[in-house]
Design an enzyme around this catalytic site. Sequence first.
Site, PDB file in Angstrom:
ATOM      1  CB  THR A 188      -3.378 -14.922  -2.143  1.00 21.92           C
ATOM      2  OG1 THR A 188      -2.499 -14.505  -1.434  1.00 21.92           O
ATOM      3  CG2 THR A 188      -4.453 -13.248  -1.747  1.00 21.92           C
ATOM      4  CD  GLU A 333      -5.290  -9.325  -2.817  1.00 19.28           C
ATOM      5  OE1 GLU A 333      -5.643  -9.925  -4.063  1.00 19.28           O
ATOM      6  OE2 GLU A 333      -4.578  -9.933  -1.866  1.00 19.28           O
ATOM      7  CE  LYS A 438      13.181   0.512  -1.428  1.00 16.71           C
ATOM      8  NZ  LYS A 438      12.372  -0.598  -0.399  1.00 16.71           N
ATOM      9  CD1 TRP A 443      14.283   3.776  -4.598  1.00 17.95           C
ATOM     10  CD2 TRP A 443      11.916   3.897  -4.890  1.00 17.95           C
ATOM     11  NE1 TRP A 443      12.994   3.697  -3.351  1.00 17.95           N
ATOM     12  CE2 TRP A 443      11.728   3.901  -3.761  1.00 17.95           C
ATOM     13  CE3 TRP A 443      10.439   4.134  -5.440  1.00 17.95           C
ATOM     14  CZ2 TRP A 443      10.943   3.930  -3.164  1.00 17.95           C
ATOM     15  CZ3 TRP A 443       9.427   3.924  -5.130  1.00 17.95           C
ATOM     16  CH2 TRP A 443       9.423   3.616  -3.740  1.00 17.95           C
TER      17      TRP A 443
END
Lengths: 553, 553
Positions: A188, A333, A438, A443
């Site tokens: 990654t 992944e 937040k 949100w």
Amino acid sequence: MPNNMMSTMMNTPLGVKTLHQFGARHFSTSRVGDYDGQQIHWRSYAEIDANSARLANALTGLGIVPGDRVGTFMWNSTQHLETYLAVPSLGAVLHTLNCRLSTEHIAYIINHAADRFLMLDARLIETFLPVLPRIPDVEHVIVSSTGNDAVALNDPRVVSFESLLGDAEETFQWPEPEENAAAGICYTSGTTGNPKGVAYSQKTTYLHALASRSVDSFAVQERDVILMLPSMFHANAWGFPYSGWMSGADMVMPGPHLQGPHLRAMIESARPTLTAMVPTLLGDLLLADEEAPLDLSCFRAIVSGGSAVPSSMIEAVRDRWDVPVIQGWGMTETSPMCVLSHPPKDLNGQTETYWRLKSGRPVPGIEVRVMDDEGNLVEQDGTTVGELQLKGAWVTGSYINEETDAFTNDGWLRTGDVGMVDAQGYVQLTDRTKDVIKSGGEWISSVDLEDVLLQHESVAEVAVVAIDDTRWQERPLAIVRSKSDCEGEALPDQLRSFLVDKVAKFWVPEYWAVVDDIPKTSVGKMDKKLLREEVAAGRLAIQKHLGFGEVND
Amino acid sequence: MPNNMMSTMMNTPLGVKTLHQFGARHFSTSRVGDYDGQQIHWRSYAEIDANSARLANALTGLGIVPGDRVGTFMWNSTQHLETYLAVPSLGAVLHTLNCRLSTEHIAYIINHAADRFLMLDARLIETFLPVLPRIPDVEHVIVSSTGNDAVALNDPRVVSFESLLGDAEETFQWPEPEENAAAGICYTSGTTGNPKGVAYSQKTTYLHALASRSVDSFAVQERDVILMLPSMFHANAWGFPYSGWMSGADMVMPGPHLQGPHLRAMIESARPTLTAMVPTLLGDLLLADEEAPLDLSCFRAIVSGGSAVPSSMIEAVRDRWDVPVIQGWGMTETSPMCVLSHPPKDLNGQTETYWRLKSGRPVPGIEVRVMDDEGNLVEQDGTTVGELQLKGAWVTGSYINEETDAFTNDGWLRTGDVGMVDAQGYVQLTDRTKDVIKSGGEWISSVDLEDVLLQHESVAEVAVVAIDDTRWQERPLAIVRSKSDCEGEALPDQLRSFLVDKVAKFWVPEYWAVVDDIPKTSVGKMDKKLLREEVAAGRLAIQKHLGFGEVND
């Protein structure tokens, strides 16, 4: 006859060898071209296949055995493709290295994967030089291009590709690697912590290529000319080197030449039908077309991923050239094909763009679910937000020699991405968990804010990140690069007015920074981690306007 | 790190459950329709999925365990599709039975496979009645449609589908069958000797469906409406029930209604985009169009296999409706997708029809080679003839409980078909080994002769078989059905003249029979075995003309 009856089917292991030989056998006259900054040098599949056999013979001469890791530190090129084909077909493991990482990370990854061989693009020698002393366990470094470049490295392990291949045979007796043996490794890009590695299997690499040929995925086919813009060092470049080869598609390899004028040259010369790029690059092409007409009508589809594609971009590509943009969400992944934004046959009263703005629908073989913080399934209704989790044949189930909390007890991959899934399975990412703002218990989606801001005519690029706020805990900070230099100070006010009837009032940012450039990660995404560091270090000039709740609005 | 490194990918078994759940999750509003001879009754994927769960619950109530064989004696229908989905998804084995076989063969196959359950289409009760006493080990016979039909069978094992499903739950906890467990069984149609069975695995069934979605194979996709003409009792109907469901395609199930007026009704009502049929049926559609216009332009492709498609047919379908005919060569033993006649991107100076007349190019995952009688590879040059042999993931490697010589020592399937393969991998079948006519040491292709004869305006159907000849050992006998009744006696002379400049002189048949009908096998191919028997028994009126070498020609 016994119960739990077994099938009578042949046991023919699936893998890179299967697709390698299929392409070589059926498409010997298909072509792959290297772009050198001036023109494209075409070579036939027959030549590339012969060279892959020569490479396999040469590596065998150096003592390679099944399971050995072969690192590649290369731009997209035909030599890189030959390595893609040869290494897994002989049962070794192709370990693609991201050449945009730091010296420290590159050395860490090579040592962590225990690479024994390394293929080095001569054009990257400068970058690689400081890595060389840090990887003592690598036995052979094979440098593409001229022998002189290799000599310059002054290390006894270094040999040139050409001298190594020399008079190696153009045929090779490929073995039959096990299906579940590793075929490729990718780490990654490490936006958080140390890079973590996944190992694709022979079988999943074949399956991913086969699935990429579906009409409802990338529809890779013999008639395609693939402009190989995604890096072959990153998640196998959406798997296109393998699905393309399996299908007999022509391919154009850009090397390091990814800037606007080079893209224009390659597109005008090769008339590609398919490519994939991050939205930033697609935006560059749209701007380039405004400067001097650029005909993209040769494309039957443009895949875009890495971050959300704004609707303005999807509609511009459609309106100018009648070309569909397919958004893709995938990860190292997930090999990486995971969800793709093909509209359903029943648009259900929505526009096609509505569906193209979704992150996408899973390709068959992938399952997606949304879970809350306590690990319970939330309503998969398209509105309830939670963590996206994945399962499927070409999804990793662990990391190489690494303990993580990235997997649930029942074996699903926790993506760290936040979003929702609707009744038909369409996924909508909102943000990386850490990119959600937040604000007073609610949100705010940085991605949605960016999408709306990009619709303003003066905005070239925008990144929205959270900034600490004493009253609301966090508030959005919009970092903007404008299309012209003339707006400067006045731009934030214009943009705040522009936002008023487009987003909830509490979403409108009061923090603004106008910048000359927005930094990118090694794979071309906006580097929000670095931006947050710059904010924290006080290196950005931030304007503070009257915020939400500070006037009677 | 150890050598022979394993991958980190998840272990998620591939199988029918994977594609079953994918279709149910993502395409709940897609539709499958039963045609009852008058109209199509549409049902949603959601309903069919719920019924497949009810069936699984009911079978579980009857004590089904993984590996149990469930025979189906059914026309193409939504109930058959529910069985296709439910049985392998719960880990049992779907055994489709060819309802056109003899009572003896049907009973043989059921007993040989040790079927424990049997699903019976009420429309086939008459045919099945004599089988019932011969299959003592079958424990449960479940009859679709009304309970009255079931009662008529007067056997304690018989229960109706409706009463069995009753109030069964509409959800089922599907297990995770092993990849290599059998998912489906099909017996060859037995043109020679006893039928032989192959068992498709969970994995190969999924792979075959995935591969069917490729642009260069059948391109099965959500927007398709599949007219399910190939029998679901024969090699899974080209796999369309599975590839279609996985892709969310609509499907039309014709039941027993395969005659011209019914085809017309289904085509005009559903406007299908994709179907597959034997050339005979395609010929019927062309004739039907001549009687009263029939619009086939809804199709994006028509697959045709079972025997060679004549060029006249390919060109007629192209000229009238601009629809491509894709020839396919496949066998029960190959799941069945094997080679398909898509033209290459480089036509290489030939017409598109030239390539469409080939038997086809292998789909990725299939390998084809041509071998001589001594088991040596011949030149794969497109002209050297030999036996075609196959290898691949969805090719069988043995028959169920049966010793045969159908496999080579190195594990390839011997097809018994004769042909050649060219440099690009295109396969051209000439004949079944037994269909080749050996005339004075030279081979005559019955298929090629049939193809040329079909180009004559008076020929509706023609079968060429070998007939014993004292001078040449074998000579071709042409058995012709004419389009009109008026030609009779004179037709063979006309056809001989027609052939003269089109084939080698020694190919022109001197033996002719003009017939009212050419018999077909249970899967719609011309029954050459039966024709040869009729010739041997002296039941055909054969004209003998002056033959090759009998005049100074």
